[in-house]
Design an enzyme around this catalytic site. Structure first.
Site, short mmCIF file in Angstrom:
data_model
loop_
_atom_site.label_atom_id
_atom_site.label_comp_id
_atom_site.label_asym_id
_atom_site.label_seq_id
_atom_site.Cartn_x
_atom_site.Cartn_y
_atom_site.Cartn_z
N ASP A 142 0.85 -1.31 -0.34
CA ASP A 142 0.26 0.30 0.01
C ASP A 142 0.67 1.33 -0.18
O ASP A 142 1.73 1.10 0.86
CB ASP A 142 -0.90 -0.20 0.96
CG ASP A 142 -2.16 0.81 1.10
OD1 ASP A 142 -2.02 2.31 0.39
OD2 ASP A 142 -2.86 1.11 1.25
N LYS B 90 -1.66 10.16 0.36
CA LYS B 90 -1.88 11.25 1.18
C LYS B 90 -0.89 11.47 1.63
O LYS B 90 -0.18 10.27 2.49
CB LYS B 90 -2.78 11.24 1.67
CG LYS B 90 -4.13 11.04 1.15
CD LYS B 90 -5.57 10.85 1.98
CE LYS B 90 -6.95 10.97 1.07
NZ LYS B 90 -8.08 10.73 1.54
N ASP C 78 4.25 0.44 -8.30
CA ASP C 78 3.18 0.83 -9.57
C ASP C 78 3.13 1.93 -9.31
O ASP C 78 2.76 2.77 -10.00
CB ASP C 78 2.58 0.07 -10.36
CG ASP C 78 1.42 -0.32 -8.93
OD1 ASP C 78 1.75 0.63 -7.76
OD2 ASP C 78 0.32 -1.27 -9.57
N THR D 212 1.73 -10.30 -13.23
CA THR D 212 0.26 -10.13 -12.52
C THR D 212 -0.46 -9.74 -13.54
O THR D 212 -0.53 -8.51 -14.44
CB THR D 212 0.25 -9.52 -11.69
OG1 THR D 212 0.58 -8.35 -11.55
CG2 THR D 212 0.86 -10.32 -9.94
N LYS D 213 -1.76 -10.07 -13.54
CA LYS D 213 -2.36 -9.68 -14.74
C LYS D 213 -2.83 -8.09 -14.39
O LYS D 213 -3.21 -7.30 -15.28
CB LYS D 213 -3.24 -9.97 -14.52
CG LYS D 213 -4.22 -11.66 -15.19
CD LYS D 213 -5.50 -11.92 -15.29
CE LYS D 213 -5.42 -13.86 -15.88
NZ LYS D 213 -6.61 -14.26 -15.75
N PHE D 214 -3.04 -7.78 -13.09
CA PHE D 214 -3.50 -6.25 -12.66
C PHE D 214 -1.77 -5.66 -13.29
O PHE D 214 -1.56 -4.32 -13.66
CB PHE D 214 -2.60 -6.30 -11.26
CG PHE D 214 -2.21 -4.80 -10.94
CD1 PHE D 214 -3.82 -3.69 -10.66
CD2 PHE D 214 -1.25 -4.39 -10.43
CE1 PHE D 214 -3.53 -2.82 -9.79
CE2 PHE D 214 -1.11 -3.27 -9.64
CZ PHE D 214 -2.44 -2.46 -9.96
N GLU D 215 -0.25 -5.70 -13.29
CA GLU D 215 0.95 -5.69 -14.06
C GLU D 215 0.73 -5.15 -15.42
O GLU D 215 0.66 -3.92 -15.84
CB GLU D 215 2.25 -6.02 -13.63
CG GLU D 215 2.85 -5.34 -13.94
CD GLU D 215 4.95 -6.34 -13.11
OE1 GLU D 215 5.25 -5.85 -13.61
OE2 GLU D 215 4.38 -6.94 -12.18
#
Length: 239
Positions: free
Chosen positions: A144, A148, A180, A217-220
């Site tokens: 994470d 902010k 990322d 990963t698919k996200f990447e």
């Protein structure tokens, strides 16, 4: 903690120091399959903070290199790495129960014997369960970023944390981070550049191309199609 020079001094004085959490535990919905996977596989793959400092040779029944990953999400890439490196032990730490269940379900399907998991806070696991100089690589992939400014103190990569994990790595062992979120990559690099006992593996003293052992990963892939970058940072323990 102004009265004390370290957390250890505070503990010795019987003073409790409240810790800033680097994660928010969002339970989510545990599916029936995930629950079954935990029930069936926890006796053979689950590890508990109550076990205290682990003897890794006893845990895995062999003496081979060990990799520990903090925050493995749903466990897909961790399971893939364990499949691809059967002569390496893998330990995963995650606080989200559905992710634990998904990981164990995938590990069961792959018939893995070289993977163990904790459902606990990684900082405590490192402190209480992982012996000094026992790890060959420590991985932190896509933590994470706490975007902010007022939440930056919650980022897990901080000087105190880095020094705590340094002692757990063997000399020559690696701390591999990936993110990322470019501002977080810059933050990681700034922390590591001044960290005692580490050396950047990058010849340009910044980032590296994704090593083959880290699955994409698919996200990447989706992020790359949208023009998003991914930054891999690897530092070696030298002292």
């Amino acid at each position: 903690m102004s009265r004390f020079n370290s957390e250890e001094e505070a503990r010795a004085a019987g003073v409790y120091i409240s810790k800033i959490k680097s994660f928010v535990k969002r339970e989510g919905r545990l599916t029936k399959a995930q629950g079954s996977a935990i029930e069936e596989n926890w006796p053979s793959m689950g590890l508990s903070i109550d076990q205290g400092q682990l003897n890794l040779e006893h845990v895995f029944g062999r003496n081979v290199p060990t990799v520990l990953e903090i925050g493995f999400g749903m466990g897909k890439s961790l399971v893939e790495m364990a499949q691809n490196a059967p002569n390496t032990n893998f330990i995963g730490i995650e606080v989200h129960r559905p992710g634990i269940g998904a990981c164990l379900a995938s590990a069961q399907q792959a018939e893995l014997t070289n993977l163990r998991v904790f459902e606990h806070d990684a900082v405590e696991v490192l402190d209480k369960c992982i012996a000094n100089e026992s790890l060959d690589r420590l991985q932190l992939f896509f933590p994470d970023p706490w975007h902010k400014t007022r939440h930056h103190k919650r980022r897990i990569v901080q000087s105190e944390f880095v020094q705590a994990l340094r002692t757990k790595l063997k000399i020559g062992g690696e701390f591999h981070m990936a993110t990322d979120w470019e501002p977080y990559a810059q933050h990681m690099l700034e922390v590591m550049q001044i960290a005692h006992g580490f050396e950047n593996k990058s010849s340009s003293q910044d980032y590296l191309a994704r090593p083959d052992y880290r699955p994409i990963t698919k996200f990447e892939v989706r992020g790359q199609k949208l023009g998003h970058g991914v930054w891999d940072i690897i530092f070696t323990r030298t002292q």
